[in-house]
Design a protein around this motif. Sequence first.
Motif, PDB file in Angstrom:
ATOM      1  N   ALA A  10     -28.928  -4.999  -0.048  1.00 30.78           N
ATOM      2  CA  ALA A  10     -28.776  -3.737  -0.751  1.00 30.78           C
ATOM      3  C   ALA A  10     -28.727  -2.622   0.279  1.00 30.78           C
ATOM      4  O   ALA A  10     -29.258  -2.754   1.381  1.00 30.78           O
ATOM      5  N   ILE A  11     -28.089  -1.537  -0.072  1.00 36.70           N
ATOM      6  CA  ILE A  11     -28.076  -0.364   0.789  1.00 36.70           C
ATOM      7  C   ILE A  11     -29.345   0.415   0.478  1.00 36.70           C
ATOM      8  O   ILE A  11     -29.574   0.803  -0.672  1.00 36.70           O
ATOM      9  N   GLU A  12     -30.172   0.606   1.492  1.00 37.47           N
ATOM     10  CA  GLU A  12     -31.432   1.310   1.294  1.00 37.47           C
ATOM     11  C   GLU A  12     -31.251   2.786   1.604  1.00 37.47           C
ATOM     12  O   GLU A  12     -30.665   3.150   2.627  1.00 37.47           O
ATOM     13  N   LEU A  13     -31.746   3.617   0.719  1.00 45.19           N
ATOM     14  CA  LEU A  13     -31.615   5.058   0.845  1.00 45.19           C
ATOM     15  C   LEU A  13     -32.973   5.706   1.030  1.00 45.19           C
ATOM     16  O   LEU A  13     -33.975   5.243   0.497  1.00 45.19           O
ATOM     17  N   ASP A  14     -32.980   6.804   1.760  1.00 42.21           N
ATOM     18  CA  ASP A  14     -34.177   7.620   1.924  1.00 42.21           C
ATOM     19  C   ASP A  14     -34.064   8.792   0.957  1.00 42.21           C
ATOM     20  O   ASP A  14     -32.991   9.037   0.399  1.00 42.21           O
ATOM     21  N   GLY A  15     -35.123   9.536   0.774  1.00 41.44           N
ATOM     22  CA  GLY A  15     -35.110  10.677  -0.132  1.00 41.44           C
ATOM     23  C   GLY A  15     -34.046  11.704   0.220  1.00 41.44           C
ATOM     24  O   GLY A  15     -33.452  12.319  -0.655  1.00 41.44           O
ATOM     25  N   LYS A  16     -33.751  11.854   1.508  1.00 38.03           N
ATOM     26  CA  LYS A  16     -32.741  12.834   1.939  1.00 38.03           C
ATOM     27  C   LYS A  16     -31.327  12.397   1.579  1.00 38.03           C
ATOM     28  O   LYS A  16     -30.397  13.187   1.608  1.00 38.03           O
ATOM     29  N   ASP A  17     -31.142  11.113   1.221  1.00 42.17           N
ATOM     30  CA  ASP A  17     -29.830  10.579   0.859  1.00 42.17           C
ATOM     31  C   ASP A  17     -29.490  10.778  -0.616  1.00 42.17           C
ATOM     32  O   ASP A  17     -28.421  10.383  -1.063  1.00 42.17           O
ATOM     33  N   LEU A  18     -30.421  11.357  -1.359  1.00 42.21           N
ATOM     34  CA  LEU A  18     -30.204  11.546  -2.791  1.00 42.21           C
ATOM     35  C   LEU A  18     -29.527  12.880  -3.060  1.00 42.21           C
ATOM     36  O   LEU A  18     -29.704  13.817  -2.310  1.00 42.21           O
ATOM     37  N   PRO A  19     -28.734  13.011  -4.075  1.00 42.92           N
ATOM     38  CA  PRO A  19     -28.472  12.020  -5.111  1.00 42.92           C
ATOM     39  C   PRO A  19     -27.621  10.882  -4.570  1.00 42.92           C
ATOM     40  O   PRO A  19     -26.749  11.066  -3.734  1.00 42.92           O
ATOM     41  N   ALA A  20     -27.880   9.691  -5.071  1.00 43.84           N
ATOM     42  CA  ALA A  20     -27.150   8.502  -4.625  1.00 43.84           C
ATOM     43  C   ALA A  20     -25.792   8.451  -5.308  1.00 43.84           C
ATOM     44  O   ALA A  20     -25.671   8.767  -6.489  1.00 43.84           O
ATOM     45  N   TYR A  21     -24.791   8.066  -4.536  1.00 46.76           N
ATOM     46  CA  TYR A  21     -23.456   7.915  -5.110  1.00 46.76           C
ATOM     47  C   TYR A  21     -22.703   6.812  -4.388  1.00 46.76           C
ATOM     48  O   TYR A  21     -23.037   6.415  -3.278  1.00 46.76           O
ATOM     49  N   CYS A  22     -21.697   6.305  -5.052  1.00 51.70           N
ATOM     50  CA  CYS A  22     -20.836   5.275  -4.495  1.00 51.70           C
ATOM     51  C   CYS A  22     -19.400   5.670  -4.809  1.00 51.70           C
ATOM     52  O   CYS A  22     -19.149   6.192  -5.899  1.00 51.70           O
ATOM     53  N   PRO A  23     -18.444   5.493  -3.905  1.00 51.38           N
ATOM     54  CA  PRO A  23     -18.578   4.872  -2.612  1.00 51.38           C
ATOM     55  C   PRO A  23     -19.352   5.769  -1.656  1.00 51.38           C
ATOM     56  O   PRO A  23     -19.280   6.992  -1.742  1.00 51.38           O
ATOM     57  N   ASN A  24     -20.091   5.152  -0.746  1.00 48.54           N
ATOM     58  CA  ASN A  24     -20.878   5.922   0.207  1.00 48.54           C
ATOM     59  C   ASN A  24     -20.021   6.244   1.431  1.00 48.54           C
ATOM     60  O   ASN A  24     -18.967   5.644   1.634  1.00 48.54           O
ATOM     61  N   PRO A  25     -20.431   7.208   2.252  1.00 47.92           N
ATOM     62  CA  PRO A  25     -19.621   7.643   3.395  1.00 47.92           C
ATOM     63  C   PRO A  25     -19.316   6.540   4.414  1.00 47.92           C
ATOM     64  O   PRO A  25     -18.332   6.639   5.141  1.00 47.92           O
ATOM     65  N   ALA A  26     -20.103   5.475   4.456  1.00 46.12           N
ATOM     66  CA  ALA A  26     -19.874   4.402   5.420  1.00 46.12           C
ATOM     67  C   ALA A  26     -18.802   3.410   4.967  1.00 46.12           C
ATOM     68  O   ALA A  26     -18.350   2.590   5.750  1.00 46.12           O
ATOM     69  N   MET A  27     -18.381   3.490   3.718  1.00 45.33           N
ATOM     70  CA  MET A  27     -17.393   2.548   3.201  1.00 45.33           C
ATOM     71  C   MET A  27     -15.995   2.933   3.672  1.00 45.33           C
ATOM     72  O   MET A  27     -15.661   4.109   3.727  1.00 45.33           O
ATOM     73  N   PRO A  28     -15.152   1.932   3.991  1.00 49.16           N
ATOM     74  CA  PRO A  28     -13.786   2.239   4.427  1.00 49.16           C
ATOM     75  C   PRO A  28     -12.960   2.846   3.293  1.00 49.16           C
ATOM     76  O   PRO A  28     -13.168   2.522   2.120  1.00 49.16           O
ATOM     77  N   ALA A  29     -12.027   3.709   3.645  1.00 51.58           N
ATOM     78  CA  ALA A  29     -11.208   4.417   2.656  1.00 51.58           C
ATOM     79  C   ALA A  29     -10.405   3.455   1.778  1.00 51.58           C
ATOM     80  O   ALA A  29     -10.182   3.721   0.602  1.00 51.58           O
ATOM     81  N   TRP A  30      -9.985   2.319   2.332  1.00 55.30           N
ATOM     82  CA  TRP A  30      -9.147   1.394   1.562  1.00 55.30           C
ATOM     83  C   TRP A  30      -9.902   0.775   0.398  1.00 55.30           C
ATOM     84  O   TRP A  30      -9.297   0.311  -0.566  1.00 55.30           O
TER      85      TRP A  30
END
Length: 66
Positions: A10-30
């Motif tokens: 799972a992708i673990e998030l810290d409090g500063k990463d909220l609100p959580a959303y997908c796709p996340n910035p680390a995911m490739p554009a394709w």
Amino acid sequence: MTEASKGTSAIELDGKDLPAYCPNPAMPAWSSHPRVFLELSHGSEAKCPYCGTVYRLKPGAVVHHH
């Protein structure tokens, strides 16, 4: 049984990463899909309805409420 408990990471998030959303910035554009915001409360998990990525809060993460 969640994806994370089946052995999938799972992708673990810290409090500063909220609100959580997908796709996340680390995911490739394709592999992009429409952005969805995920509801996470302390200690819980959320799964993206589009791609199935599981997100959860890191142990000890501090969630700031507005």
